[in-house]
Design a protein around this motif. Structure first.
Motif, PDB file in Angstrom:
ATOM      1  N   LEU A 134       6.023  -4.228   3.347  1.00 33.86           N
ATOM      2  CA  LEU A 134       6.412  -3.231   4.352  1.00 33.86           C
ATOM      3  C   LEU A 134       5.316  -3.028   5.396  1.00 33.86           C
ATOM      4  O   LEU A 134       5.592  -2.840   6.584  1.00 33.86           O
ATOM      5  N   MET A 135       4.071  -3.078   4.962  1.00 39.41           N
ATOM      6  CA  MET A 135       2.948  -2.831   5.863  1.00 39.41           C
ATOM      7  C   MET A 135       2.439  -4.105   6.533  1.00 39.41           C
ATOM      8  O   MET A 135       1.631  -4.044   7.465  1.00 39.41           O
ATOM      9  N   GLY A 136       2.905  -5.249   6.049  1.00 36.56           N
ATOM     10  CA  GLY A 136       2.490  -6.501   6.648  1.00 36.56           C
ATOM     11  C   GLY A 136       1.060  -6.878   6.356  1.00 36.56           C
ATOM     12  O   GLY A 136       0.452  -7.675   7.062  1.00 36.56           O
ATOM     13  N   LYS A 137       0.486  -6.303   5.327  1.00 34.91           N
ATOM     14  CA  LYS A 137      -0.884  -6.622   4.946  1.00 34.91           C
ATOM     15  C   LYS A 137      -1.085  -6.247   3.488  1.00 34.91           C
ATOM     16  O   LYS A 137      -0.225  -5.607   2.879  1.00 34.91           O
ATOM     17  N   ARG A 138      -2.218  -6.642   2.954  1.00 37.89           N
ATOM     18  CA  ARG A 138      -2.517  -6.354   1.546  1.00 37.89           C
ATOM     19  C   ARG A 138      -3.068  -4.936   1.438  1.00 37.89           C
ATOM     20  O   ARG A 138      -4.271  -4.720   1.290  1.00 37.89           O
ATOM     21  N   ALA A 139      -2.178  -3.956   1.530  1.00 38.95           N
ATOM     22  CA  ALA A 139      -2.595  -2.551   1.488  1.00 38.95           C
ATOM     23  C   ALA A 139      -2.669  -2.032   0.069  1.00 38.95           C
ATOM     24  O   ALA A 139      -3.513  -1.223  -0.268  1.00 38.95           O
ATOM     25  N   ALA A 140      -1.750  -2.466  -0.760  1.00 35.96           N
ATOM     26  CA  ALA A 140      -1.691  -1.986  -2.143  1.00 35.96           C
ATOM     27  C   ALA A 140      -2.197  -3.066  -3.079  1.00 35.96           C
ATOM     28  O   ALA A 140      -1.910  -4.243  -2.910  1.00 35.96           O
ATOM     29  N   LYS A 141      -2.947  -2.653  -4.066  1.00 33.34           N
ATOM     30  CA  LYS A 141      -3.488  -3.576  -5.053  1.00 33.34           C
ATOM     31  C   LYS A 141      -2.344  -4.072  -5.936  1.00 33.34           C
ATOM     32  O   LYS A 141      -1.508  -3.289  -6.383  1.00 33.34           O
ATOM     33  N   THR A 142      -2.299  -5.375  -6.165  1.00 26.71           N
ATOM     34  CA  THR A 142      -1.246  -5.928  -7.015  1.00 26.71           C
ATOM     35  C   THR A 142      -1.877  -6.723  -8.143  1.00 26.71           C
ATOM     36  O   THR A 142      -3.035  -7.122  -8.096  1.00 26.71           O
ATOM     37  N   GLY A 143      -1.079  -6.975  -9.166  1.00 34.41           N
ATOM     38  CA  GLY A 143      -1.580  -7.757 -10.289  1.00 34.41           C
ATOM     39  C   GLY A 143      -0.503  -7.951 -11.321  1.00 34.41           C
ATOM     40  O   GLY A 143       0.556  -7.323 -11.257  1.00 34.41           O
ATOM     41  N   ASP A 144      -0.776  -8.836 -12.279  1.00 29.18           N
ATOM     42  CA  ASP A 144       0.197  -9.128 -13.318  1.00 29.18           C
ATOM     43  C   ASP A 144      -0.048  -8.273 -14.552  1.00 29.18           C
ATOM     44  O   ASP A 144       0.376  -8.602 -15.642  1.00 29.18           O
ATOM     45  N   GLU A 145      -0.727  -7.145 -14.358  1.00 31.73           N
ATOM     46  CA  GLU A 145      -0.985  -6.215 -15.447  1.00 31.73           C
ATOM     47  C   GLU A 145      -0.336  -4.885 -15.153  1.00 31.73           C
ATOM     48  O   GLU A 145      -0.227  -4.483 -13.998  1.00 31.73           O
ATOM     49  N   ALA A 146       0.105  -4.212 -16.209  1.00 30.08           N
ATOM     50  CA  ALA A 146       0.690  -2.886 -16.029  1.00 30.08           C
ATOM     51  C   ALA A 146      -0.390  -1.887 -15.655  1.00 30.08           C
ATOM     52  O   ALA A 146      -1.509  -1.939 -16.147  1.00 30.08           O
ATOM     53  N   GLY A 147      -0.049  -0.968 -14.751  1.00 27.56           N
ATOM     54  CA  GLY A 147      -0.949   0.134 -14.430  1.00 27.56           C
ATOM     55  C   GLY A 147      -2.037  -0.205 -13.439  1.00 27.56           C
ATOM     56  O   GLY A 147      -3.123   0.355 -13.495  1.00 27.56           O
ATOM     57  N   VAL A 148      -1.778  -1.136 -12.491  1.00 26.48           N
ATOM     58  CA  VAL A 148      -2.798  -1.521 -11.519  1.00 26.48           C
ATOM     59  C   VAL A 148      -2.983  -0.443 -10.464  1.00 26.48           C
ATOM     60  O   VAL A 148      -4.089  -0.049 -10.127  1.00 26.48           O
TER      61      VAL A 148
END
Length: 312
Positions: A134-148
């Protein structure tokens, strides 16, 4: 298998949602399209009350299309609720989300009364990836783990539409055992909350009945659907381990490694498009789980009464 996982930061998230929802017009709940019932958080329904709700079935490109339609119909039949499928290939998700939210809150909009939307969901359901899109950039931290994700964020979906993001939150007690297994298989709970072998065996038990052709195509057991449905899950996992070289000294299968392979194949979509539950199936599990939980609560011994505070 009883799986429970409710880290301390989720208590803070619960409080944050309860406070934020007072000024919210629409609630978006992101669900995993592969387990829409099990990934719907009853705690959110309690916290958000009767706010209009948009159910977003995320990762629909990894889910069974026919079962996705069943789930969309199931949620659309509920009052004050709309439902749409979504996946990473959508190039303009903001447009779809804003359009649906405006339908749910037609009296909001414009600079004087901007539309305020809260997005919620369980851990690892894809909220952070959506926020980045939505923001067109890496604004939110992502990962393949729960609770990032741990902090609340605000995103402008349009000039007069604001989206408030919150960290993923599970419910304090998972009363449906089947849901615990599915949530673990999808990566929605922390690794320390479940046993890989048990989850993989339960997953194979589901897949051999509902998706024998996909299971056979992936692992080449050499079994027809009827024979595969009757096979023991532990024998299937042993076969998978041998095929993939998950062996230890003496040629024995490393069952933990084999289980990790099965779970990874499901999470990454290597088995094909799979949905692990249907609406009627989940409702049966829910009724049985709630009945069993109510019985357990009846049988719990009364806690000792607290001593009266001493006068000072």
């Amino acid at each position: 298998m009883s799986i429970q996982w409710f880290p301390g930061h989720m208590h803070l998230t619960r409080k944050a949602i309860a406070e934020r929802v007072k000024a919210i017009d629409v609630v978006i709940e992101m669900l995993d399209a592969r387990l829409p019932g099990s990934s719907a958080n009853p705690l959110l329904a309690e916290l958000t009350g009767h706010k209009p709700t948009l159910k977003v079935l995320n990762k629909q490109d990894m889910a069974d299309p026919a079962r996705t339609e069943q789930w969309l119909a199931h949620y659309r039949a509920q009052p004050g609720t709309r439902a749409i499928p979504l996946d990473a290939s959508h190039t303009s998700p903001a447009r779809a989300l804003v359009a649906e939210c405006r339908e749910l809150a037609p009296l909001r909009g414009g600079m004087v009364k901007p539309l305020r939307v809260l997005i919620c969901g369980i851990p690892n359901v894809g909220k952070s990836t959506l926020i980045n899109t939505l923001m067109g950039k890496r604004a939110a931290k992502t990962g393949d783990e729960a609770g990032v994700t741990r902090n609340e964020q605000r995103v402008a979906l349009a000039d007069d539409c604001y989206l408030f993001d919150t960290p993923g939150v599970l419910w304090p007690r998972i009363v449906v055992p089947e849901s615990g297994t599915l949530l673990a298989a999808s990566g929605a709970v922390g690794r320390n909350a479940y046993d890989d072998e048990t989850v993989a065996l339960d997953l194979l038990d589901l897949l051999k009945v509902d998706y024998p052709a996909l299971l056979e195509e992936r692992y080449r057991f050499g079994l027809d659907p009827a024979a595969l449905a009757q096979a023991h899950a532990d024998a299937l996992m042993e076969s998978i381990g041998r095929q993939r070289g998950a062996l230890v000294a003496g040629g024995k299968v490393n069952l933990t490694k084999a289980a990790e392979l099965v779970i990874a194949d499901f999470r990454q979509g290597h088995m094909g498009r799979i949905t692990l539950e249907t609406p009627p199936q989940f409702l049966r599990w829910l009724a049985a789980g709630e009945a069993a939980d109510a019985e357990r609560q009846k049988q719990r011994p009364d806690r000792p009464k607290a001593r009266p505070a001493r006068r000072r």
